[in-house]
Design a protein around this motif. Structure first.
Motif, mmCIF file in Angstrom:
data_model
loop_
_atom_site.group_PDB
_atom_site.id
_atom_site.type_symbol
_atom_site.label_atom_id
_atom_site.label_comp_id
_atom_site.label_asym_id
_atom_site.label_seq_id
_atom_site.Cartn_x
_atom_site.Cartn_y
_atom_site.Cartn_z
ATOM 1 N N PRO A 15 1.887 -5.181 5.047
ATOM 2 C CA PRO A 15 1.358 -3.878 4.215
ATOM 3 C C PRO A 15 2.030 -2.757 4.045
ATOM 4 O O PRO A 15 2.081 -2.104 3.156
ATOM 5 C CB PRO A 15 0.036 -3.784 5.382
ATOM 6 C CG PRO A 15 -0.186 -5.165 5.967
ATOM 7 C CD PRO A 15 1.143 -5.613 6.263
ATOM 8 N N GLY A 16 2.857 -2.403 5.170
ATOM 9 C CA GLY A 16 3.620 -1.233 4.979
ATOM 10 C C GLY A 16 4.648 -1.424 4.065
ATOM 11 O O GLY A 16 4.990 -0.149 3.190
ATOM 12 N N SER A 17 5.388 -2.538 3.535
ATOM 13 C CA SER A 17 6.120 -2.500 2.333
ATOM 14 C C SER A 17 5.526 -2.385 1.102
ATOM 15 O O SER A 17 5.905 -1.757 0.273
ATOM 16 C CB SER A 17 6.813 -3.864 2.285
ATOM 17 O OG SER A 17 7.229 -4.360 3.622
ATOM 18 N N CYS A 18 4.171 -2.652 1.099
ATOM 19 C CA CYS A 18 3.365 -2.653 -0.141
ATOM 20 C C CYS A 18 3.112 -1.217 -0.410
ATOM 21 O O CYS A 18 3.028 -0.642 -1.392
ATOM 22 C CB CYS A 18 2.009 -3.298 0.052
ATOM 23 S SG CYS A 18 2.082 -5.133 -0.446
ATOM 24 N N LEU A 19 2.613 -0.422 0.831
ATOM 25 C CA LEU A 19 2.332 0.818 0.524
ATOM 26 C C LEU A 19 3.641 1.651 0.136
ATOM 27 O O LEU A 19 3.571 2.635 -0.601
ATOM 28 C CB LEU A 19 1.959 1.376 2.160
ATOM 29 C CG LEU A 19 1.667 2.847 2.165
ATOM 30 C CD1 LEU A 19 0.735 3.439 1.210
ATOM 31 C CD2 LEU A 19 1.349 3.288 3.562
ATOM 32 N N ILE A 60 -6.852 -0.141 -3.952
ATOM 33 C CA ILE A 60 -6.620 -1.756 -4.379
ATOM 34 C C ILE A 60 -5.567 -1.674 -5.911
ATOM 35 O O ILE A 60 -4.546 -2.197 -5.679
ATOM 36 C CB ILE A 60 -7.786 -2.726 -4.614
ATOM 37 C CG1 ILE A 60 -8.416 -2.721 -3.124
ATOM 38 C CG2 ILE A 60 -7.398 -3.731 -5.069
ATOM 39 C CD1 ILE A 60 -9.566 -3.361 -3.138
ATOM 40 N N ALA A 61 -6.174 -0.995 -6.638
ATOM 41 C CA ALA A 61 -5.487 -0.904 -8.114
ATOM 42 C C ALA A 61 -4.196 -0.614 -8.073
ATOM 43 O O ALA A 61 -3.239 -1.001 -8.529
ATOM 44 C CB ALA A 61 -6.285 -0.126 -9.164
ATOM 45 N N ALA A 62 -4.098 0.657 -7.186
ATOM 46 C CA ALA A 62 -2.746 1.244 -7.212
ATOM 47 C C ALA A 62 -1.493 0.372 -6.519
ATOM 48 O O ALA A 62 -0.501 0.257 -6.827
ATOM 49 C CB ALA A 62 -2.708 2.488 -6.362
ATOM 50 N N PHE A 63 -2.199 -0.357 -5.339
ATOM 51 C CA PHE A 63 -1.617 -1.207 -4.743
ATOM 52 C C PHE A 63 -0.859 -2.635 -5.356
ATOM 53 O O PHE A 63 0.193 -3.102 -5.398
ATOM 54 C CB PHE A 63 -2.049 -1.848 -3.325
ATOM 55 C CG PHE A 63 -1.816 -1.007 -2.078
ATOM 56 C CD1 PHE A 63 -2.549 0.223 -2.069
ATOM 57 C CD2 PHE A 63 -1.073 -1.629 -1.202
ATOM 58 C CE1 PHE A 63 -2.070 0.981 -0.922
ATOM 59 C CE2 PHE A 63 -1.029 -0.560 0.115
ATOM 60 C CZ PHE A 63 -1.366 0.456 0.188
ATOM 61 N N CYS A 64 -1.869 -2.827 -6.588
ATOM 62 C CA CYS A 64 -1.462 -3.964 -7.275
ATOM 63 C C CYS A 64 -0.459 -3.826 -8.413
ATOM 64 O O CYS A 64 -0.022 -4.697 -8.894
ATOM 65 C CB CYS A 64 -2.777 -4.541 -7.978
ATOM 66 S SG CYS A 64 -3.876 -5.459 -7.021
ATOM 67 N N VAL A 65 -0.265 -2.520 -8.750
ATOM 68 C CA VAL A 65 1.030 -2.290 -9.710
ATOM 69 C C VAL A 65 2.265 -2.828 -9.165
ATOM 70 O O VAL A 65 2.966 -2.391 -8.276
ATOM 71 C CB VAL A 65 1.080 -0.657 -9.820
ATOM 72 C CG1 VAL A 65 2.161 -0.516 -11.021
ATOM 73 C CG2 VAL A 65 -0.366 -0.194 -10.608
ATOM 74 N N GLY A 66 2.906 -3.937 -10.129
ATOM 75 C CA GLY A 66 3.960 -4.532 -9.743
ATOM 76 C C GLY A 66 4.071 -5.129 -8.468
ATOM 77 O O GLY A 66 5.185 -5.375 -8.163
ATOM 78 N N GLN A 67 2.863 -5.533 -7.982
ATOM 79 C CA GLN A 67 2.975 -6.210 -6.695
ATOM 80 C C GLN A 67 1.901 -7.423 -6.857
ATOM 81 O O GLN A 67 0.852 -7.568 -7.408
ATOM 82 C CB GLN A 67 2.584 -5.253 -5.659
ATOM 83 C CG GLN A 67 3.501 -4.260 -5.442
ATOM 84 C CD GLN A 67 3.570 -3.646 -3.989
ATOM 85 O OE1 GLN A 67 4.066 -4.314 -2.950
ATOM 86 N NE2 GLN A 67 3.015 -2.503 -3.804
ATOM 87 N N PRO A 68 2.317 -8.734 -6.000
ATOM 88 C CA PRO A 68 1.466 -9.655 -6.342
ATOM 89 C C PRO A 68 -0.009 -9.149 -5.775
ATOM 90 O O PRO A 68 -0.204 -8.876 -4.747
ATOM 91 C CB PRO A 68 1.918 -10.577 -5.309
ATOM 92 C CG PRO A 68 3.316 -10.286 -4.991
ATOM 93 C CD PRO A 68 3.526 -8.753 -5.349
ATOM 94 N N ALA A 69 -1.170 -9.776 -6.778
ATOM 95 C CA ALA A 69 -2.284 -9.193 -6.171
ATOM 96 C C ALA A 69 -2.958 -9.747 -4.943
ATOM 97 O O ALA A 69 -3.774 -8.669 -4.386
ATOM 98 C CB ALA A 69 -3.391 -9.591 -7.423
#
Lengths: 247, 247, 247
Positions: free
Chosen positions: C4-8, C200-209
């Motif tokens: 999760p930290g990488s996604c953040l 959630i929307a912000a995390f999904c930008v350019g990352q697998p949903a």
């Protein structure tokens, strides 16, 4: 009359769903106040669904602070649902003296005989027709000056009228109570008056409206006193705020 | 120019009623900011009553952050009332570069010659027509880069233009002031920029607009500095926020 | 799946502009949550500009909590823009079971295949057609009871479905994750569930949903745990709150 504490305990047992058609300034504060009190808030105002939603709710509040004609219709339709089901609803005539639109909408809502009308002294006076010049600003009027207006209004609607102020006044047109709880910081936080409508509505579910309204005012004032003890901000001015939604 | 403190004292003596047609995100924050500053806020935007309510107000703010066509009409009508009465009004062109709707509405409002226009650097540039590509995001533009736009705009409207940023810039097209108060946490709290519009409007009541706007910015920045000293949260990122209503 | 930290960290590098068409109760809280998380919020809902604004945004959220027909149209048009650009959008079916208006609007939005649907157990069950009697109140349904509904819905839309609760459930219809972060105080603060949509929307930008949604839930729950450690208020009742926007 019951202890206010009993009214609170019974409200929390029910955890009533309170449907609110309220102004934009108050929505989030009101939701948090209702959750903290132990009720369940919902803000639903679209004409397309307000009446249908009202059939699910234990109680309703309507507040004309930021209403428009469509909201007015939603308020009337939702209030009619509550009347038909014998469920309580609270009307807050925010700034009723300020514009013709507010006056006309308030008259339509009063004709539906709200369970409780709650307002500040100037609003209650304007609503009772005692003061044509009141224009939404309550600086000059004391709660005492609105007691007679409250009695007249309660007789006209057959409901409860509550006047908010340093000492609140609550009447059904025959009996009357005064509630001296609260804190001078409360009118300095926006929307606390509006949020109180929801607490009154929640207390009125399944309980006699005069006692429930009085208990709600006492509960709310005590909550404000408790909060004020740990408040660190300073009021910028000792002047009481004057617009309805500053109460 | 007067001491900012004198402007504040005079504003508090008046305790002006400030009529706000502002965005939904800002309403509650703005109400609390105005009460804390010593003014009296009212949020009234329905077409059916905005102009009538404006006749009661000492000052007006209009903010296009969440406007729609009806709100646009209400803004124009309320602004015309203020112009007719010689009372101040403040225009915040939130995200003016983002959509054609905002551009068209902003042009109509500018044509009414606001007493004060307040925006961030990109908004002021877009409004002055200096930068067609600005789209509501101000990341790249510094306040310095908007100074010329502010002067042009002030000359065109005959009013004051204030550019918010780390160092604010205020001009009437001839004189200009810079205000270096404030704190980096302020743009990290939503709606603080929008709420500032109300403070500027309140200061402008009965006081010269250039001095009053400058004093309002200094007062507001100092309030932010004071608040920041007891703030316990941490900004999640050192990046300055980029959308107008994050200011 | 990534930490999760990488996604953040990747989300913060992008600092995505998140366009939100959300309910009035949630707007200010959501804006502050998105700023604190490191994203850039914008609340834009007028039909006249929502689709045009969507072309500027990295991600979109739609929430039907206080929608009306015009907002519904704006939601559909903005969602279509995101679909056309291959950008993520999150749908929150607040109180979908409560009124026919919400059901009809939710069906139109589901037909547009949201990247992520996030709701409470009753909403997800109602949306999947498993429970006709759900009326916006989730008291009885556990997250476990909605897992099958979530899988069905994810298969139908080809997107992610997240069920919020004490232990969140996230699935793409094939894989599933459970997230046990969070704190019992979180559902006692209004709009925290709605604000989560933006994260959630912000995390999904350019990352697998699927990974991004799971990471966003973990991040958000951890933030709640951290905040709860310094929370001084007391929940008025141990009863879980029941309306969607109390989550």
């Amino acid at each position: 009359m019951d202890e206010p504490g009993s009214c609170l305990a019974r409200m929390r047992e029910t955890a009533p769903l309170v449907h609110n058609i309220t102004n934009f300034v108050a929505m989030a504060v009101m939701a948090n106040v209702l959750i903290a009190a132990g009720a369940s808030p919902a803000m639903v105002h679209a004409r397309e669904e307000a009446a249908e939603f009202a059939t699910l709710a234990h109680a309703l509040t309507v507040n004309i602070g930021t209403a428009d004609p469509d909201w007015g219709t939603a308020m009337e339709e939702a209030a009619a649902v509550m009347n038909g089901a014998g469920r309580p609803w609270v009307f807050d005539p925010v700034g009723v003296g300020a514009t013709r639109f507010r006056q006309a909408l308030s008259e339509r809502l009063i004709a539906l005989r709200p369970t409780v009308i709650r307002g500040n002294a100037s609003e209650i006076r304007a609503l009772a027709g005692l003061e044509g010049a009141a224009r939404g600003v309550d600086a000059g009027d004391s709660v005492e000056a609105a007691a007679e207006a409250a009695r007249l209004l309660a007789c006209r609607t057959g409901g409860i009228v509550a006047v908010s102020g340093p000492v609140d006044y609550v009447t059904d047109g025959k009996e009357a109570y005064r509630v001296a709880n609260g804190h001078p910081l409360m009118p300095r936080v926006t929307a606390l008056g509006c949020a109180l409508n929801g607490v009154i509505a929640a207390f009125c579910v399944g309980q006699p409206a005069l006692a429930a309204t009085t208990a709600a005012l006492a509960f709310y004032g005590l909550a404000g006193e408790t909060a004020a003890r740990s408040a660190r901000g300073r009021a910028a001015s000792s002047r009481p705020s004057s617009m309805p939604w500053q109460r």
